[in-house]
Design a protein around this motif. Sequence first.
Motif, short mmCIF file in Angstrom:
data_model
loop_
_atom_site.label_atom_id
_atom_site.label_comp_id
_atom_site.label_asym_id
_atom_site.label_seq_id
_atom_site.Cartn_x
_atom_site.Cartn_y
_atom_site.Cartn_z
N LEU A 1 -41.00 38.00 -58.05
CA LEU A 1 -42.24 39.22 -58.45
C LEU A 1 -41.62 40.31 -58.06
CD1 LEU A 1 -45.35 37.76 -59.03
CD2 LEU A 1 -43.69 37.97 -61.24
N ALA A 2 -41.06 41.34 -58.56
CA ALA A 2 -40.61 42.74 -58.08
C ALA A 2 -41.08 44.20 -58.00
CB ALA A 2 -38.57 42.95 -58.01
N GLY A 3 -41.18 44.24 -58.88
CA GLY A 3 -41.97 45.51 -59.72
C GLY A 3 -43.77 45.59 -60.64
N TYR A 4 -44.48 46.45 -61.19
CA TYR A 4 -45.22 46.08 -61.71
C TYR A 4 -44.65 47.40 -62.99
CZ TYR A 4 -49.53 47.93 -63.72
OH TYR A 4 -50.96 48.24 -64.55
N SER A 5 -45.34 46.68 -64.18
CA SER A 5 -44.64 47.29 -65.55
C SER A 5 -46.94 47.06 -65.61
CB SER A 5 -44.08 46.07 -66.52
OG SER A 5 -44.61 46.94 -67.74
N PRO A 6 -46.79 48.65 -65.99
CA PRO A 6 -48.54 48.94 -66.76
C PRO A 6 -48.31 48.82 -68.83
CG PRO A 6 -47.64 51.14 -66.87
CD PRO A 6 -46.45 50.09 -65.64
N ARG A 7 -47.00 48.56 -68.93
CA ARG A 7 -46.47 47.96 -70.85
C ARG A 7 -47.05 46.85 -70.80
NH1 ARG A 7 -43.55 45.02 -72.69
NH2 ARG A 7 -42.00 45.20 -70.69
N ALA A 8 -46.01 45.85 -69.79
CA ALA A 8 -46.69 44.24 -69.78
C ALA A 8 -48.33 43.56 -69.29
CB ALA A 8 -45.49 43.63 -69.04
N GLY A 9 -49.22 44.85 -68.46
CA GLY A 9 -50.09 44.26 -68.18
C GLY A 9 -49.86 43.61 -66.82
N VAL B 1 -44.19 41.67 -62.85
CA VAL B 1 -42.57 41.76 -63.41
C VAL B 1 -41.73 41.06 -62.36
CG1 VAL B 1 -42.98 42.99 -65.86
CG2 VAL B 1 -41.48 43.67 -63.62
N CYS B 2 -40.98 40.35 -62.93
CA CYS B 2 -40.08 39.73 -62.24
C CYS B 2 -38.62 40.43 -62.10
CB CYS B 2 -39.82 38.44 -62.33
SG CYS B 2 -38.64 38.14 -64.00
N PRO C 1 -41.90 49.49 -58.73
CA PRO C 1 -41.07 48.50 -57.88
C PRO C 1 -42.67 48.28 -57.03
CG PRO C 1 -40.22 50.44 -57.28
CD PRO C 1 -40.71 51.18 -58.31
N LEU C 2 -42.54 46.70 -56.44
CA LEU C 2 -43.86 46.41 -55.77
C LEU C 2 -43.93 44.73 -54.81
CD1 LEU C 2 -47.18 46.60 -55.95
CD2 LEU C 2 -46.54 44.44 -57.96
N THR C 3 -43.45 45.26 -53.36
CA THR C 3 -43.33 44.22 -52.57
C THR C 3 -44.70 42.92 -53.16
OG1 THR C 3 -44.31 45.21 -51.06
CG2 THR C 3 -42.44 45.88 -51.61
N ARG C 4 -43.81 41.86 -52.23
CA ARG C 4 -44.45 40.96 -51.87
C ARG C 4 -45.75 41.83 -50.65
NH1 ARG C 4 -45.73 35.63 -51.51
NH2 ARG C 4 -46.81 34.83 -49.57
N VAL D 1 -50.54 39.43 -61.35
CA VAL D 1 -50.29 40.02 -60.00
C VAL D 1 -50.22 38.51 -60.29
CG1 VAL D 1 -50.54 42.00 -59.66
CG2 VAL D 1 -52.36 40.83 -58.83
N THR D 2 -50.03 37.47 -60.64
CA THR D 2 -50.07 36.09 -59.85
C THR D 2 -48.56 35.32 -60.93
OG1 THR D 2 -51.43 34.68 -61.63
CG2 THR D 2 -51.97 35.57 -59.54
N SER D 3 -48.15 35.98 -61.56
CA SER D 3 -46.96 35.67 -62.27
C SER D 3 -46.32 36.57 -63.00
CB SER D 3 -46.86 34.45 -63.24
OG SER D 3 -47.87 34.39 -64.26
N CYS D 4 -44.92 36.46 -63.63
CA CYS D 4 -44.24 37.43 -64.53
C CYS D 4 -45.55 37.97 -66.01
CB CYS D 4 -43.01 37.43 -65.51
SG CYS D 4 -42.51 39.12 -66.49
N ALA D 5 -46.16 38.77 -66.43
CA ALA D 5 -46.39 39.22 -67.28
C ALA D 5 -45.57 38.88 -68.29
CB ALA D 5 -47.12 40.82 -67.33
N ASP D 6 -44.00 39.62 -68.28
CA ASP D 6 -43.44 39.05 -69.25
C ASP D 6 -42.64 37.95 -69.36
OD1 ASP D 6 -43.14 41.71 -70.17
OD2 ASP D 6 -41.63 42.53 -69.40
N CYS D 7 -42.44 37.43 -69.26
CA CYS D 7 -41.98 35.59 -69.05
C CYS D 7 -42.75 34.42 -68.12
CB CYS D 7 -40.32 35.34 -68.15
SG CYS D 7 -40.06 35.74 -66.48
#
Length: 246
Positions: A171-179, A182-183, A192-195, A159-165
């Motif tokens: 950061l604005a969401g959570y993707s279980p696929r990316a682990g 995500v931004c 959706p994931l807020t601060r 959760v500290t940086s975008c798991a994709d890029c």
Amino acid sequence: MAGRSYTTEAVVLRSFRLGEADRVLHIYTLDRGRVGAVAKGIRKTKSRFGARLEPLSHVELQLHQGSSDLQTVTGVSLLRSHHAVREQSYRLNVGLVAAEAMLRLFPEQEANDRAFHALARFLDLLDELEPGAGRPQADPLALSFQLKLLWLSGYLPHVTSCADCGAETGLAGYSPRAGGAVCENCANGALPLTREGLLGIEGLLRRPLAEAHEAGLTERGAREALGVITASYEYHGGFRLRTLAS
């Protein structure tokens, strides 16, 4: 009697009736991980096991392993009863979430001493937990324990940086696929994931179980943390916890 016997520490995660007097137990042991066992005659008035094998009890067990998938309980010593958990509905609901998470994330007969000691520590803390105003499923202790189990299972959400890029901002969401988080640019289809949620999850991950209520978790943060946990279960394990739906 063919087979072999051994002694181990264990926590009773679940039990259900078998026949007129027996119970089948799902237990998590220090030495062998998850084990299924039968306690014969436990429901009889004069049972020598009695209340020592209630769900969430921390015990030392003597088990006999024969040809059946179910081992047989031949002796029990109570280490911690955790009766304070079973006697208060809020604590019990938190405990049942943890027990089901253990059952689903650690289904094999494979020792994991870190998972066992985390469970034992969680139950000790649960004895003293003050009931909160919200849902037990969103209690910081319940959320912290599940996040730590995901970590021990290899599914820790990043959760500290975008798991994709790799972006560290936006950061604005959570993707279980990316682990993980995500931004905005990579958040297509993400949860959706807020601060508030990000900071709450990070705070729970950074602190030991005993400090879960010091993570500064807001109501929204707790709700989003629970969503991340649920999404991780569904994507990585293909299951939902029934105790989270109650």
